[in-house]
Design an enzyme around this catalytic site. Structure first.
Site, PDB file in Angstrom:
ATOM      1  N   SER A 169       0.962  -1.551  -0.054  1.00 31.36           N
ATOM      2  CA  SER A 169       0.054   0.114  -0.381  1.00 31.36           C
ATOM      3  C   SER A 169       0.717   0.994  -0.196  1.00 31.36           C
ATOM      4  O   SER A 169       1.853   1.446  -0.923  1.00 31.36           O
ATOM      5  CB  SER A 169      -1.264   0.172   0.973  1.00 31.36           C
ATOM      6  OG  SER A 169      -2.230   0.904   0.880  1.00 31.36           O
ATOM      7  N   ASP A 227       0.581   5.941  -4.666  1.00 33.02           N
ATOM      8  CA  ASP A 227       1.156   5.013  -3.688  1.00 33.02           C
ATOM      9  C   ASP A 227       1.961   3.816  -4.376  1.00 33.02           C
ATOM     10  O   ASP A 227       1.447   3.451  -5.422  1.00 33.02           O
ATOM     11  CB  ASP A 227       0.307   5.394  -2.354  1.00 33.02           C
ATOM     12  CG  ASP A 227       0.004   3.887  -2.424  1.00 33.02           C
ATOM     13  OD1 ASP A 227      -0.961   4.462  -3.506  1.00 33.02           O
ATOM     14  OD2 ASP A 227      -1.645   3.716  -1.677  1.00 33.02           O
ATOM     15  N   ASP A 235       0.710   0.343  -3.900  1.00 33.33           N
ATOM     16  CA  ASP A 235      -0.250  -0.657  -4.925  1.00 33.33           C
ATOM     17  C   ASP A 235      -1.408   0.824  -5.522  1.00 33.33           C
ATOM     18  O   ASP A 235      -2.142  -0.027  -6.312  1.00 33.33           O
ATOM     19  CB  ASP A 235      -1.364  -1.433  -4.073  1.00 33.33           C
ATOM     20  CG  ASP A 235      -2.128  -0.506  -3.147  1.00 33.33           C
ATOM     21  OD1 ASP A 235      -2.521   0.903  -3.201  1.00 33.33           O
ATOM     22  OD2 ASP A 235      -3.437  -0.791  -2.563  1.00 33.33           O
ATOM     23  N   ASP A 258      -3.659   2.932  -5.281  1.00 31.69           N
ATOM     24  CA  ASP A 258      -5.267   3.161  -4.695  1.00 31.69           C
ATOM     25  C   ASP A 258      -5.078   5.239  -3.921  1.00 31.69           C
ATOM     26  O   ASP A 258      -6.075   5.304  -3.415  1.00 31.69           O
ATOM     27  CB  ASP A 258      -6.111   2.788  -3.820  1.00 31.69           C
ATOM     28  CG  ASP A 258      -4.972   2.279  -3.001  1.00 31.69           C
ATOM     29  OD1 ASP A 258      -4.276   2.476  -2.516  1.00 31.69           O
ATOM     30  OD2 ASP A 258      -5.944   1.567  -1.681  1.00 31.69           O
TER      31      ASP A 258
END
Length: 239
Positions: free
Chosen positions: A31, A170, A172, A174
Protein backbone atom coordinates in the site's frame (compact mmCIF):
# COMPACT_ATOMS: atom_id res chain seq x y z
CA UNK A 1 -6.29 -19.36 -8.69
CA UNK A 2 -5.78 -16.84 -11.47
CA UNK A 3 -2.34 -15.30 -11.01
CA UNK A 4 -2.48 -11.76 -12.41
CA UNK A 5 1.15 -11.01 -11.44
CA UNK A 6 1.70 -7.34 -10.53
CA UNK A 7 -1.47 -5.23 -10.61
CA UNK A 8 -2.62 -2.07 -8.90
CA UNK A 9 -5.41 -2.47 -6.36
CA UNK A 10 -7.92 -0.54 -8.54
CA UNK A 11 -7.08 -2.86 -11.44
CA UNK A 12 -7.74 -5.97 -9.38
CA UNK A 13 -11.01 -4.53 -8.08
CA UNK A 14 -12.26 -3.61 -11.54
CA UNK A 15 -11.32 -6.97 -13.08
CA UNK A 16 -13.00 -8.97 -10.30
CA UNK A 17 -16.05 -6.73 -10.47
CA UNK A 18 -16.48 -7.29 -14.21
CA UNK A 19 -15.67 -11.02 -14.35
CA UNK A 20 -18.60 -13.19 -13.30
CA UNK A 21 -16.38 -16.27 -13.11
CA UNK A 22 -14.28 -14.83 -10.27
CA UNK A 23 -15.67 -14.91 -6.73
CA UNK A 24 -13.06 -12.71 -5.05
CA UNK A 25 -9.58 -11.29 -5.11
CA UNK A 26 -6.50 -11.15 -2.91
CA UNK A 27 -3.93 -8.35 -3.12
CA UNK A 28 -0.53 -8.71 -1.46
CA UNK A 29 0.38 -5.10 -1.03
CA UNK A 30 2.65 -2.64 0.76
CA UNK A 31 0.00 0.00 0.00
CA UNK A 32 1.63 3.28 1.12
CA UNK A 33 4.01 1.54 3.55
CA UNK A 34 7.60 0.24 3.33
CA UNK A 35 8.12 -3.18 1.79
CA UNK A 36 8.56 -4.90 5.15
CA UNK A 37 5.01 -3.88 6.10
CA UNK A 38 3.38 -5.84 3.27
CA UNK A 39 -0.20 -6.86 4.05
CA UNK A 40 -3.16 -8.54 2.42
CA UNK A 41 -6.31 -6.95 1.04
CA UNK A 42 -9.29 -9.20 0.31
CA UNK A 43 -12.22 -8.20 -1.89
CA UNK A 44 -15.51 -9.92 -2.64
CA UNK A 45 -17.08 -10.71 -6.02
CA UNK A 46 -18.47 -7.16 -6.33
CA UNK A 47 -15.01 -5.64 -6.01
CA UNK A 48 -15.67 -4.30 -2.50
CA UNK A 49 -13.25 -4.76 0.39
CA UNK A 50 -14.34 -7.32 2.96
CA UNK A 51 -15.79 -5.86 6.13
CA UNK A 52 -14.24 -6.29 9.59
CA UNK A 53 -16.51 -9.20 10.52
CA UNK A 54 -15.47 -11.20 7.44
CA UNK A 55 -11.79 -10.46 8.04
CA UNK A 56 -12.11 -11.61 11.66
CA UNK A 57 -13.86 -14.82 10.57
CA UNK A 58 -11.07 -15.58 8.09
CA UNK A 59 -8.39 -14.92 10.72
CA UNK A 60 -10.18 -17.14 13.24
CA UNK A 61 -10.44 -19.94 10.69
CA UNK A 62 -6.79 -19.59 9.74
CA UNK A 63 -5.58 -20.00 13.32
CA UNK A 64 -8.04 -22.77 14.16
CA UNK A 65 -7.63 -26.54 13.81
CA UNK A 66 -10.42 -26.62 11.23
CA UNK A 67 -7.98 -26.37 8.34
CA UNK A 68 -6.22 -29.64 7.63
CA UNK A 69 -2.72 -29.94 6.29
CA UNK A 70 -2.64 -29.35 2.52
CA UNK A 71 -2.81 -32.43 0.36
CA UNK A 72 -0.71 -31.57 -2.64
CA UNK A 73 -2.26 -34.39 -4.66
CA UNK A 74 -5.70 -32.83 -4.40
CA UNK A 75 -5.29 -29.13 -4.91
CA UNK A 76 -6.76 -26.58 -7.25
CA UNK A 77 -5.01 -25.05 -10.23
CA UNK A 78 -2.73 -22.04 -10.63
CA UNK A 79 -3.56 -20.36 -13.94
CA UNK A 80 -1.39 -17.50 -15.21
CA UNK A 81 -3.59 -14.51 -16.10
CA UNK A 82 -1.13 -12.92 -18.48
CA UNK A 83 -3.58 -10.46 -20.02
CA UNK A 84 -4.92 -8.98 -16.76
CA UNK A 85 -3.10 -5.64 -17.00
CA UNK A 86 -4.01 -5.23 -20.67
CA UNK A 87 -7.66 -5.95 -19.90
CA UNK A 88 -7.70 -3.25 -17.22
CA UNK A 89 -6.03 -0.74 -19.53
CA UNK A 90 -8.69 -1.47 -22.15
CA UNK A 91 -11.41 -0.75 -19.58
CA UNK A 92 -9.84 2.62 -18.76
CA UNK A 93 -9.54 3.46 -22.45
CA UNK A 94 -13.26 2.93 -22.93
CA UNK A 95 -13.98 5.99 -20.77
CA UNK A 96 -11.86 8.51 -22.65
CA UNK A 97 -11.22 9.89 -26.11
CA UNK A 98 -7.99 8.41 -27.47
CA UNK A 99 -6.59 11.89 -28.15
CA UNK A 100 -7.55 13.30 -24.75
CA UNK A 101 -3.99 14.13 -23.66
CA UNK A 102 -2.40 15.10 -26.96
CA UNK A 103 0.25 17.77 -26.37
CA UNK A 104 0.17 17.36 -22.58
CA UNK A 105 3.41 16.68 -20.70
CA UNK A 106 2.83 14.56 -17.59
CA UNK A 107 5.20 13.47 -14.82
CA UNK A 108 4.28 10.23 -13.08
CA UNK A 109 5.79 9.23 -9.73
CA UNK A 110 5.19 5.48 -9.65
CA UNK A 111 6.56 4.87 -6.13
CA UNK A 112 8.50 1.82 -7.42
CA UNK A 113 5.16 0.04 -7.17
CA UNK A 114 2.27 -1.64 -8.91
CA UNK A 115 1.49 1.19 -11.35
CA UNK A 116 4.97 0.94 -12.84
CA UNK A 117 3.83 -0.37 -16.23
CA UNK A 118 0.10 0.34 -16.15
CA UNK A 119 0.07 4.10 -15.59
CA UNK A 120 2.64 5.12 -18.25
CA UNK A 121 0.93 2.88 -20.80
CA UNK A 122 -2.48 4.46 -20.12
CA UNK A 123 -1.23 8.06 -20.26
CA UNK A 124 0.91 7.49 -23.35
CA UNK A 125 -1.89 5.73 -25.21
CA UNK A 126 -4.10 8.77 -24.59
CA UNK A 127 -1.50 10.98 -26.26
CA UNK A 128 0.51 12.32 -23.32
CA UNK A 129 4.25 12.91 -23.26
CA UNK A 130 5.12 10.90 -20.14
CA UNK A 131 8.09 11.37 -17.84
CA UNK A 132 8.22 8.52 -15.30
CA UNK A 133 10.15 8.74 -12.05
CA UNK A 134 10.69 6.15 -9.30
CA UNK A 135 9.88 3.42 -11.79
CA UNK A 136 12.51 0.79 -10.99
CA UNK A 137 11.00 -1.57 -8.40
CA UNK A 138 13.40 -4.08 -6.88
CA UNK A 139 11.10 -5.60 -4.27
CA UNK A 140 12.37 -3.49 -1.38
CA UNK A 141 12.29 0.15 -2.54
CA UNK A 142 8.51 0.54 -2.84
CA UNK A 143 7.34 3.91 -1.40
CA UNK A 144 10.88 4.75 -0.26
CA UNK A 145 11.03 8.57 -0.20
CA UNK A 146 8.72 8.73 -3.18
CA UNK A 147 5.10 8.42 -4.23
CA UNK A 148 2.01 10.02 -2.77
CA UNK A 149 3.45 10.38 0.76
CA UNK A 150 6.65 12.07 -0.42
CA UNK A 151 5.58 14.57 -3.06
CA UNK A 152 8.62 16.86 -3.12
CA UNK A 153 10.44 14.86 -5.85
CA UNK A 154 7.34 15.08 -8.05
CA UNK A 155 7.12 18.84 -7.54
CA UNK A 156 10.78 19.20 -8.53
CA UNK A 157 10.35 17.00 -11.60
CA UNK A 158 7.27 18.90 -12.81
CA UNK A 159 9.11 22.19 -12.52
CA UNK A 160 12.40 21.01 -14.04
CA UNK A 161 10.67 19.42 -17.03
CA UNK A 162 8.18 22.31 -17.46
CA UNK A 163 5.40 19.71 -17.33
CA UNK A 164 1.71 20.54 -17.43
CA UNK A 165 0.82 18.30 -14.51
CA UNK A 166 2.15 15.53 -12.30
CA UNK A 167 0.64 12.60 -10.44
CA UNK A 168 2.10 10.64 -7.52
CA UNK A 169 0.72 7.17 -6.78
CA UNK A 170 1.33 5.03 -3.73
CA UNK A 171 2.72 1.52 -3.92
CA UNK A 172 -0.49 -0.26 -4.84
CA UNK A 173 -1.96 2.59 -6.85
CA UNK A 174 -5.06 3.47 -4.84
CA UNK A 175 -3.82 6.82 -3.52
CA UNK A 176 -3.11 9.84 -5.67
CA UNK A 177 -1.69 13.32 -5.18
CA UNK A 178 -1.61 15.76 -8.10
CA UNK A 179 0.80 18.64 -8.74
CA UNK A 180 -0.03 21.46 -11.16
CA UNK A 181 2.36 23.16 -13.58
CA UNK A 182 3.44 25.61 -10.87
CA UNK A 183 4.42 22.79 -8.54
CA UNK A 184 1.44 23.30 -6.25
CA UNK A 185 0.05 20.21 -4.52
CA UNK A 186 -3.58 19.30 -5.24
CA UNK A 187 -4.91 16.81 -2.71
CA UNK A 188 -8.11 14.81 -2.38
CA UNK A 189 -10.21 17.87 -1.56
CA UNK A 190 -9.06 19.58 -4.75
CA UNK A 191 -9.76 16.48 -6.83
CA UNK A 192 -13.26 16.12 -5.35
CA UNK A 193 -13.96 19.77 -6.17
CA UNK A 194 -12.86 19.19 -9.76
CA UNK A 195 -14.82 15.96 -10.17
CA UNK A 196 -17.95 17.66 -8.82
CA UNK A 197 -17.89 19.78 -12.00
CA UNK A 198 -17.73 16.78 -14.33
CA UNK A 199 -20.90 16.31 -16.43
CA UNK A 200 -21.44 12.85 -14.91
CA UNK A 201 -21.54 14.30 -11.39
CA UNK A 202 -22.74 17.86 -11.92
CA UNK A 203 -26.24 17.02 -10.72
CA UNK A 204 -25.02 14.94 -7.79
CA UNK A 205 -26.08 16.78 -4.61
CA UNK A 206 -24.05 14.80 -2.08
CA UNK A 207 -20.26 14.43 -2.01
CA UNK A 208 -18.64 12.01 0.45
CA UNK A 209 -15.27 12.80 1.99
CA UNK A 210 -13.38 11.85 5.12
CA UNK A 211 -13.29 13.66 8.46
CA UNK A 212 -9.99 15.16 7.24
CA UNK A 213 -11.76 17.10 4.47
CA UNK A 214 -11.19 20.83 4.73
CA UNK A 215 -14.10 23.10 5.60
CA UNK A 216 -13.16 25.14 2.55
CA UNK A 217 -14.30 22.22 0.38
CA UNK A 218 -17.66 22.18 2.16
CA UNK A 219 -18.08 25.92 1.57
CA UNK A 220 -17.10 25.54 -2.09
CA UNK A 221 -19.60 22.74 -2.65
CA UNK A 222 -22.34 24.60 -0.79
CA UNK A 223 -22.13 27.39 -3.39
CA UNK A 224 -22.99 24.69 -5.95
CA UNK A 225 -25.95 23.42 -3.90
CA UNK A 226 -23.99 20.32 -2.93
CA UNK A 227 -23.55 18.85 0.54
CA UNK A 228 -20.26 17.46 1.83
CA UNK A 229 -20.74 14.41 4.05
CA UNK A 230 -17.74 13.48 6.17
CA UNK A 231 -17.28 9.88 7.28
CA UNK A 232 -14.86 8.42 9.79
CA UNK A 233 -14.80 4.78 8.72
CA UNK A 234 -17.03 2.38 6.84
CA UNK A 235 -18.03 -0.46 9.16
CA UNK A 236 -19.79 -2.35 6.37
CA UNK A 237 -18.94 -2.61 2.66
CA UNK A 238 -20.93 -0.30 0.42
CA UNK A 239 -23.35 -2.05 -1.89
Amino acid sequence: VYDAATLSTPALIKLVEQNEHIQGGIMISASHNPAHDNGIKCIDHTGKKLDAAAEKAISTLFFSAAISEPDYLHMGRDIPWTTAAQEYIKIIHSHFDKNLLNGIKVVLDLAHGATNHIAPTIFESLGADVIAIHNAPDGTNINHNCGSLHVRPLQQAVMSHSADIGFAFDGDGDRLIAVNSRGEIKNGDDLLALLAQHPLYKNQRMVIGTIMANQGLAAHLEKQNKQLVKIKQLTHPVR
